[in-house]
Design a protein around this motif. Sequence first.
Motif, PDB file in Angstrom:
ATOM      1  N   LEU A 286       3.387   7.849  13.007  1.00 24.19           N
ATOM      2  CA  LEU A 286       4.044   6.893  12.104  1.00 24.19           C
ATOM      3  C   LEU A 286       3.701   7.187  10.645  1.00 24.19           C
ATOM      4  N   LEU A 287       2.414   7.494  10.378  1.00 24.22           N
ATOM      5  CA  LEU A 287       1.995   7.781   8.997  1.00 24.22           C
ATOM      6  C   LEU A 287       2.621   9.088   8.513  1.00 24.22           C
ATOM      7  N   LEU A 288       2.711  10.060   9.406  1.00 20.70           N
ATOM      8  CA  LEU A 288       3.347  11.338   9.057  1.00 20.70           C
ATOM      9  C   LEU A 288       4.828  11.125   8.756  1.00 20.70           C
ATOM     10  N   ASN A 289       5.493  10.332   9.592  1.00 22.12           N
ATOM     11  CA  ASN A 289       6.915  10.017   9.361  1.00 22.12           C
ATOM     12  C   ASN A 289       7.113   9.304   8.024  1.00 22.12           C
ATOM     13  N   ALA A 290       6.058   8.586   7.576  1.00 15.56           N
ATOM     14  CA  ALA A 290       6.132   7.862   6.291  1.00 15.56           C
ATOM     15  C   ALA A 290       5.568   8.711   5.150  1.00 15.56           C
ATOM     16  N   ASP A 291       5.438  10.021   5.376  1.00 21.81           N
ATOM     17  CA  ASP A 291       5.078  10.995   4.325  1.00 21.81           C
ATOM     18  C   ASP A 291       3.634  10.931   3.847  1.00 21.81           C
ATOM     19  N   ALA A 292       2.712  10.413   4.681  1.00 20.26           N
ATOM     20  CA  ALA A 292       1.290  10.533   4.352  1.00 20.26           C
ATOM     21  C   ALA A 292       0.807  11.921   4.767  1.00 20.26           C
ATOM     22  N   THR A 293      -0.322  12.338   4.199  1.00 16.71           N
ATOM     23  CA  THR A 293      -1.023  13.549   4.652  1.00 16.71           C
ATOM     24  C   THR A 293      -2.095  13.065   5.624  1.00 16.71           C
ATOM     25  N   VAL A 294      -1.947  13.428   6.895  1.00 19.61           N
ATOM     26  CA  VAL A 294      -2.708  12.738   7.951  1.00 19.61           C
ATOM     27  C   VAL A 294      -3.781  13.641   8.570  1.00 19.61           C
TER      28      VAL A 294
ATOM     29  N   VAL B   9      -6.699   8.993   6.866  1.00 18.46           N
ATOM     30  CA  VAL B   9      -7.623   9.510   7.892  1.00 18.46           C
ATOM     31  C   VAL B   9      -7.751   8.452   8.982  1.00 18.46           C
ATOM     32  N   ILE B  10      -7.478   8.873  10.219  1.00 19.79           N
ATOM     33  CA  ILE B  10      -7.606   7.994  11.382  1.00 19.79           C
ATOM     34  C   ILE B  10      -8.840   8.458  12.156  1.00 19.79           C
ATOM     35  N   VAL B  11      -9.737   7.535  12.463  1.00 21.59           N
ATOM     36  CA  VAL B  11     -10.890   7.892  13.287  1.00 21.59           C
ATOM     37  C   VAL B  11     -10.619   7.361  14.690  1.00 21.59           C
TER      38      VAL B  11
ATOM     39  N   ALA C 153     -10.209   9.805   2.327  1.00 20.21           N
ATOM     40  CA  ALA C 153      -9.085   8.929   2.673  1.00 20.21           C
ATOM     41  C   ALA C 153      -8.761   7.915   1.586  1.00 20.21           C
ATOM     42  N   ASP C 154      -7.449   7.846   1.243  1.00 19.31           N
ATOM     43  CA  ASP C 154      -6.954   6.705   0.467  1.00 19.31           C
ATOM     44  C   ASP C 154      -6.713   5.537   1.427  1.00 19.31           C
ATOM     45  N   ILE C 155      -6.292   5.902   2.656  1.00 14.44           N
ATOM     46  CA  ILE C 155      -6.103   4.908   3.719  1.00 14.44           C
ATOM     47  C   ILE C 155      -6.970   5.368   4.892  1.00 14.44           C
TER      48      ILE C 155
ATOM     49  N   VAL D  44       0.858  -1.192   0.000  1.00 11.02           N
ATOM     50  CA  VAL D  44       0.000   0.000   0.000  1.00 11.02           C
ATOM     51  C   VAL D  44       0.895   1.244   0.000  1.00 11.02           C
ATOM     52  N   GLN D  45       0.668   2.122  -0.962  1.00  9.91           N
ATOM     53  CA  GLN D  45       1.469   3.342  -1.085  1.00  9.91           C
ATOM     54  C   GLN D  45       1.073   4.308   0.038  1.00  9.91           C
ATOM     55  N   VAL D  46       2.011   4.616   0.925  1.00 12.29           N
ATOM     56  CA  VAL D  46       1.715   5.523   2.054  1.00 12.29           C
ATOM     57  C   VAL D  46       2.193   6.941   1.742  1.00 12.29           C
ATOM     58  N   ALA D  47       3.402   7.070   1.200  1.00  9.05           N
ATOM     59  CA  ALA D  47       3.947   8.404   0.899  1.00  9.05           C
ATOM     60  C   ALA D  47       3.006   9.121  -0.073  1.00  9.05           C
ATOM     61  N   GLY D  48       2.588  10.308   0.312  1.00  9.12           N
ATOM     62  CA  GLY D  48       1.711  11.114  -0.542  1.00  9.12           C
ATOM     63  C   GLY D  48       0.235  10.791  -0.411  1.00  9.12           C
TER      64      GLY D  48
END
Length: 283
Positions: free
Chosen positions: A174-182, A159-161, A199-201, A151-155
């Motif tokens: 962790l998601l921010l460190n992996a370059d997601a927009t959180v 969205v975490i509920v 959300a993509d994730i 699953v592509q995380v960077a970029g």
Amino acid sequence: MKAQILAGPPVAAALLADAAARASRLPALPHLVIVRVGDDPASVSYVRGKARKAGEVGLRNTVHALPEATSQAELLALIDTLNRDDDVNGILVQLPLPAQIAEAAVLHAIDPRKDVDGFHPLNVGELWAGRPALTPCTPAGIMYLLAHHGVQVAGARAVIVGRSHLVGRPLAALLLNADATVTVAHSRTCDLGAVTREADILIAAAGCPGLITPEMVKPGATVIDVGINRVVSIEGKGHLVGDVHPDVADVAGMLTPVPGGVGPMTVAQLLANTVRAAELQHA
Ligand code: GUN
């Protein structure tokens, strides 16, 4: 089209195999100590599962089951003994604790180098500073699951509920460190569906059965269900359901089941953290 179901056990097995191989290269097999206070049925079952899995992969493990009436001073004295014992590599105090014990005092007391839960403020700070050392097991297990399935995380928009200290907050880091927009949504978020549809994730960690329904999910999104809710059917039978409604399988691209999704990853990551702690102590 039905979502691909991301079963936890085969991915947990890969993580455990890696941890066991690393453990075998250490001068002594890592030793995990789990402390449980009282007899909360869910905690009894979780601790039993963690100890059993530790034994299966060949880690040494000890469980201290203390009575419900244990005082904070008694628990802190045990933690002090475990901190000083060079034969102990990892310490986990199962939460929640009885009301007479302040959780923060206990989490502060655990040696950060033995903090396999990653809940000590030093480890929380290092995680948010982008220098993770020991990180909380459920969020770290979810990151492993995402990577395992490509699953592509960077970029990506994540969205975490849920904003808990155990899952929502550390997973955001962790998601921010992996370059997601959180984005972290929670019980006071207005128009939750509009936020989750971005959300993509999508990670559901609210502890609310069936909260995420199909119209709240972007078609093709990866949906991770962290909910473990015990519900009783009209026949009086208890079973586990997640925070994600089953019909989300018709919309999502990938979906973790409950049970058998994130749960096994949490246990595997705890043992991987124990090996990591031992590696850091032997370095
Ligand atoms: N209770 C529920 N989840 C957890 C966890 O990850 N760690 C601890 N220590 N207690 C828990």
